[in-house]
Design an enzyme around this catalytic site. Sequence first.
Site, short mmCIF file in Angstrom:
data_model
loop_
_atom_site.label_atom_id
_atom_site.label_comp_id
_atom_site.label_asym_id
_atom_site.label_seq_id
_atom_site.Cartn_x
_atom_site.Cartn_y
_atom_site.Cartn_z
N HIS A 1 -4.54 -7.98 -0.18
CA HIS A 1 -3.85 -6.71 0.00
C HIS A 1 -3.14 -6.60 1.35
O HIS A 1 -2.04 -6.08 1.44
CB HIS A 1 -4.86 -5.58 -0.17
CG HIS A 1 -4.30 -4.23 -0.11
ND1 HIS A 1 -3.63 -3.64 -1.17
CD2 HIS A 1 -4.27 -3.32 0.88
CE1 HIS A 1 -3.24 -2.44 -0.82
NE2 HIS A 1 -3.62 -2.20 0.41
N ASP B 1 0.85 -1.20 0.00
CA ASP B 1 0.00 0.00 0.00
C ASP B 1 0.89 1.25 0.00
O ASP B 1 1.86 1.28 -0.74
CB ASP B 1 -0.97 -0.03 1.19
CG ASP B 1 -2.14 0.91 1.01
OD1 ASP B 1 -2.04 2.04 1.49
OD2 ASP B 1 -3.12 0.50 0.38
N TYR C 1 -3.51 11.12 0.61
CA TYR C 1 -3.95 10.85 -0.76
C TYR C 1 -3.91 12.13 -1.58
O TYR C 1 -3.44 12.14 -2.71
CB TYR C 1 -5.37 10.27 -0.76
CG TYR C 1 -5.40 8.82 -0.41
CD1 TYR C 1 -5.27 8.40 0.91
CD2 TYR C 1 -5.53 7.84 -1.38
CE1 TYR C 1 -5.25 7.07 1.25
CE2 TYR C 1 -5.53 6.50 -1.06
CZ TYR C 1 -5.38 6.11 0.26
OH TYR C 1 -5.37 4.79 0.60
#
EC number: 3.3.2.9
Lengths: 464, 486
Positions: free
Chosen positions: A432, A225, A375
């Site tokens: 993930h 990630d 982000y």
Amino acid sequence: MLLEVFLVLGTVIIYFLFSKKKEETLPFKDGWWGKGQKPDTEEDTTIRPFKVETTEEELSDLFRRLDQARFTEPLENSCFHYGINSVYLRKVVSYWKNQFNWKKQVEVLNKYPHFKTKIQGIDIHFVHVKPPRLSEGQSAKPLLMVHGWPGSFYEFYKIIPLLTDPASHGLSDEHVFEVICPSIPGYGFSEAPHKKDFNSVSAASVFYELMLRLGFNEFYAQGGDWGWLICTNLAQIAPNHMKGLHLNLASVSKMGFTHLLSILLGRYFPGLFGFQEEDIRRMFPFLEKGLYRILSESGYAHIQATKPDTVGCGLNDSPVGLAAYILEKFSSWTDMEFQNLEDGGLERKFNLDDLLTNIMIYWVSGCIVSSMRFYKENLQKGIGTQKHEKLTVQVPTGIASFPNEIMHTPQAWAQKKYTNIVSFHFMPRGGHFAALEEPELLAKDILQFVGKVEKEQLWKKKRE
Amino acid sequence: MWQEILPNAWKSVLSRIRSFEYSQKNAVLVPVAALGVGGILICWLRSRHKIKTIEMGDGWWGSGERSLKGREDDSIRPFKIETSDKEIEDLHRRLDQARYTPHVEGAAFHYGFNSSYLKEVVSYWRNQFDWRKQVEVLNKYPHFHTTIEGIDIHFIHVKPSYVPHGRAVQPLLMVHGWPGSFYEFYKIIPLLTEPAKHGLNEGDLVFEVICPSIPGYGFSEAPHQQGFDSIATARIFHKLMKRLGFKEYYIQGGDWGSRITTNMAQMLPQSVRGLHLNIVFLGKQSLGRLISIMLGAYVPWLVGLSREDARRVYPFMQKNVYDLLRESGYLHIQATKPDTAGCGLNDSPVGLAAYILEKFSTWTDKSFLHKDDGGLESKYSLDELLTNVMIYWVTSSIVSSMRYYKENISKDPNLNAYNRFGVHVPTGIAAFPQEIVHTPRTWAKDVYKNIVTYSYMPRGGHFAAFEEPKLLAQDIMQFVRKVEQM
């Protein structure tokens, strides 16, 4: 004669420019992220031990909010297709109120030593675990492990013992690690930056300073990630300090014409594009497994990259909303098929205590908004446009490719960026959140990767 | 050579016909006439048939299986909005316990709703905002409920208090969008039901206004089944108007209301006297459109763009791609994971307010992004903004309101499946300068085949009825006047 000279010169210059560009290192990004003006005094560089704590007030406030939670009935037969299913969410909240024991979990969190230290104006939190015992003449190899969103340093709690004490867990103890798991600034117990523009390169620079401050001149780094990107940037900033880079996600942000071509034709001419059978199995049909999946799963990234303070606001005020938002990812990113289940398949791979502990870290630190800002700081200028995305990585790299990762990156694509891939393995299962879901598989892959690097002293080769 | 022969031949034919006996003339004229009339009839029938309409279909949105026995209860029940001490205390408790996150330095509204300003809004909400008083304001117009396709549909129905003798009252259905509600129309309703009183002397026009709540919004029951999209909404609103006794009516909408009223016009054009929109959605970009976009930057007149169009549309990438990308995160997450996105907002009124009010800031004026307070109070009062938020809060409708995005968009991401049907009813478009995207008349004509009025409004953004009620009312009236004269 003159023409030939010019041609040769031209070629040499072009080659020089071309190759020089690729091998360029990423500059270290200095910054000051504290409140207000940077003071003239020297920064305090002490490393202070830290313990996670809780209070009665914190707990009763949480319970009050859980008690007053307002739910909306799901549409009939919608399972997890509209997002988290509130019928299942009620069960989770009931467990959270009645069985989950935060005080006990805080003790679990504190079983590894925590520390804080100020770097570039903000307090950086990290866990530092040394091996319980070392064989004669053996030294522990420093390993930096970086989490992502919506995870935390806690995701590594199951894998840490497999790396610091492999022998006790049935793994080869040829290599033993001391593991450092920091919290990305803005996540968990690390202070959030007070200034704009704190992106992955900033985080990599901060962690680089951290490793130097801890006295490590050479180290390994591992991530998935955001951890993937931060460790990649670290390898680009300080290739001479990083012996090896291990990733469980290897996204490619710069897609060119060859990528498009390989998507269109790769199924029919796999060899031509360097695809293996497993690549084909995981990537095609591309519309379904690539494009639609990205579109249906990236809504959160779109809104967090544009309006993080808005979307995080309610989540910092409603623990149930926070849990819903985070748990949905632990469902779909572990296995996309889980969307067809009424309970999102969450308890098949994780236990509620672990999931809620991770959520509690976001809740008690109030960090959901600052975690989302990451982000925006990384994506707001678009994907594939930043300098570090154009640079390659020469550090020896190991990639563990898990089958249920959101999107599969074949080795053929990864090696354009990671020019020194030492190992690339298709993992048999897992998604993930690899470290939390399949710690043993991931640990084994890390160990074999490090084994290869150490045996052939690969980090030295690239420096010659 | 033949130029001489033709008129001569014609002359000789004519003289032959004239020389016929009466009955013989008939023998020629009658079949010719029959052929002519028949041909006209066929052409007319075919041209009527050419207008394709969206099929009405049917639906059921209640919980469980549809009960086959007995007819649906079609009574229209008066309804009053109510509140209680408990409701207000619960709200106050949540406002008091709100947890904020300090924004980064210099953030203004670039990261979303500014938390320092949010604290001020919440302080007003807690200490000055009077929900009981606002409920009385809401109840000043008559509210009703009626069950259609298994769910309770809420609407307000406002009739003019005084109708001069002989004046016709035009029924007007006005549909809201997200994150709005029927309450957005409260300022414009009096301008339409009593224009003379408000200095709008539009001559002979007076309206009775019906504002429903889209199912899943406000006081309309949320559908319990999947698949509730704008077509279903259009059908339900037609049924509503029919139940109220209207055969023909005007319809007006912005945001989702624009889409729903457009579908209504495509579904039952014979019932729609006129369609008025303050936003036009055109999903598909064809190659021809792309070329005209590129050319239009240099020679707007060549591709049918006016100077005002060019001013609003260009720079194209910035205004139509980058700005849209920056503003459409909410759309993306609501179209994919509405239940997740709305969960926390239904539990935290502060979170709900931040989410909704951010839109009232940016969609009113794009430059408000640079302001620390988002420019909200320069165009609206906190009372009216919070009343709209409270409608979402007290009805717990935020999640169902978000599901509307998924139901409409995931099937048809470009929202253009029904564009091929075209819209043939008389259409009026009010183009507001700060609307999220500007659609020039030439582009709108692709879908709206019968644009009667197209006006560049001097000011105003997305929430036109809320922000500039007088401008919008005037435009609706001049549109309706034109249609009535036709």
